[in-house]
Design a protein around this motif. Sequence first.
Motif, PDB file in Angstrom:
ATOM      1  N   ASP A 123       0.835  -1.192   0.000  1.00 31.71           N
ATOM      2  CA  ASP A 123       0.000   0.000   0.000  1.00 31.71           C
ATOM      3  C   ASP A 123       0.873   1.247   0.000  1.00 31.71           C
ATOM      4  O   ASP A 123       1.965   1.250   0.577  1.00 31.71           O
ATOM      5  CB  ASP A 123      -0.868  -0.028   1.273  1.00 31.71           C
ATOM      6  N   ALA A 124       0.371   2.321  -0.606  1.00 34.61           N
ATOM      7  CA  ALA A 124       1.047   3.614  -0.511  1.00 34.61           C
ATOM      8  C   ALA A 124       0.914   4.211   0.877  1.00 34.61           C
ATOM      9  O   ALA A 124       1.714   5.061   1.279  1.00 34.61           O
ATOM     10  CB  ALA A 124       0.463   4.586  -1.530  1.00 34.61           C
ATOM     11  N   ASP A 232       2.073   2.888  -8.944  1.00 31.00           N
ATOM     12  CA  ASP A 232       2.110   4.280  -9.376  1.00 31.00           C
ATOM     13  C   ASP A 232       0.840   4.606 -10.159  1.00 31.00           C
ATOM     14  O   ASP A 232       0.376   3.799 -10.969  1.00 31.00           O
ATOM     15  CB  ASP A 232       3.335   4.529 -10.255  1.00 31.00           C
ATOM     16  N   PRO A 233       0.259   5.791  -9.933  1.00 35.03           N
ATOM     17  CA  PRO A 233      -0.978   6.146 -10.628  1.00 35.03           C
ATOM     18  C   PRO A 233      -0.852   6.243 -12.139  1.00 35.03           C
ATOM     19  O   PRO A 233      -1.862   6.198 -12.855  1.00 35.03           O
ATOM     20  CB  PRO A 233      -1.375   7.490 -10.015  1.00 35.03           C
ATOM     21  N   THR A 241      -7.128   7.440  -3.797  1.00 32.11           N
ATOM     22  CA  THR A 241      -6.089   8.251  -3.131  1.00 32.11           C
ATOM     23  C   THR A 241      -4.725   7.983  -3.782  1.00 32.11           C
ATOM     24  O   THR A 241      -3.843   7.375  -3.179  1.00 32.11           O
ATOM     25  CB  THR A 241      -6.025   7.941  -1.623  1.00 32.11           C
ATOM     26  N   PRO A 242      -4.549   8.404  -5.041  1.00 33.67           N
ATOM     27  CA  PRO A 242      -3.300   8.145  -5.744  1.00 33.67           C
ATOM     28  C   PRO A 242      -2.138   8.945  -5.165  1.00 33.67           C
ATOM     29  O   PRO A 242      -2.307  10.082  -4.713  1.00 33.67           O
ATOM     30  CB  PRO A 242      -3.602   8.600  -7.178  1.00 33.67           C
ATOM     31  N   VAL A 271      -7.875  -4.385  -3.190  1.00 32.47           N
ATOM     32  CA  VAL A 271      -8.837  -3.357  -2.818  1.00 32.47           C
ATOM     33  C   VAL A 271      -8.577  -2.033  -3.532  1.00 32.47           C
ATOM     34  O   VAL A 271      -7.526  -1.814  -4.131  1.00 32.47           O
ATOM     35  CB  VAL A 271      -8.823  -3.124  -1.283  1.00 32.47           C
ATOM     36  N   GLU A 272      -9.583  -1.141  -3.412  1.00 36.03           N
ATOM     37  CA  GLU A 272      -9.522   0.261  -3.842  1.00 36.03           C
ATOM     38  C   GLU A 272      -9.507   0.440  -5.363  1.00 36.03           C
ATOM     39  O   GLU A 272      -9.006   1.445  -5.861  1.00 36.03           O
ATOM     40  CB  GLU A 272      -8.334   0.994  -3.199  1.00 36.03           C
TER      41      GLU A 272
END
Length: 300
Positions: A123-124, A232-233, A241-242, A271-272
């Motif tokens: 996760d970031a 990475d976005p 939430t990038p 997820v997400e």
Amino acid sequence: MNKKISIIGVPIDYGQSRRGVDMGPSAIRYAGVSDRLEKLNYVVNDLGDVPVTQLEQYKKKNTDNLNNLEQVIEINENVAKTVDQEMQNDYFPLILGGDHSMALGTIAGVAKHYQSLGVIWYDAHGDLNTNETSPSGNIHGMPLAATLGIGHDRLINIYGYTPKVKPENIVVIGARDLDDGEKELIKKENIKVYTMHEIDRMGMPKVIEETISYLKERTDGVHLSLDLDGLDPSEAPGVGTPVIGGLSYRESRLAMEMLYESNIVTSAEFVEVNPILDEKNKTARLAVGLIGSLFGEKLK
């Protein structure tokens, strides 16, 4: 790895503030997750989605800085029960989300089956906030702290027990956006974290080798909780939430391949995924590619 997989969708978006992530499970299914796993000779049982009631009044704070607390708790109690049941039936639970607050339920259902569950948090973000430290009150930033027994009483006691995980059994991979309260908790509990700084310096193979060795010594099962915003976005744009400067798909695929070879992962969630923010279902397709690698898919 267990050759029987139960897919469980959790179309929850109450843990955060951007609508659309409730469609994540459908997007991942549409991207072909079941076919991918069946081609690898797994028996796949898709249970559909855990029931989620959609409300017209979406974002509701209570006095404890917890948005949509009642909805998050109700859904996660159902998630925990479903995951627990599938593990009793000897199925590998593969849970699709949905925002990361669903980890409250997935880990609650999984941890009952182990003496010392390990968690890889890919996760970031650390998701180690509490209602006292969270800048937003969004519960998707709190599940990892809650599984440790840290936070609001009702969150930590989902499915009737606490804690679910010991701090020394957690490895966070890909962190690059940590709040001050999370940094303090990491230091206090001595949680093992590989930030993007460490990953860039060490390389993903070394990070995963160390993670496997570290968890093998102290756990009897490992839950993988993979948030697509860990990537990475530029590669995974469909997340709420990038954070720039993230992991590549190539690095992440290698990580999943190494985890498969280690045979330590006993449950997983992805997820997400938010199709509204995505580009032609690109992020869901990346998720399916990573799931394939986690379950043994190879390029040759």
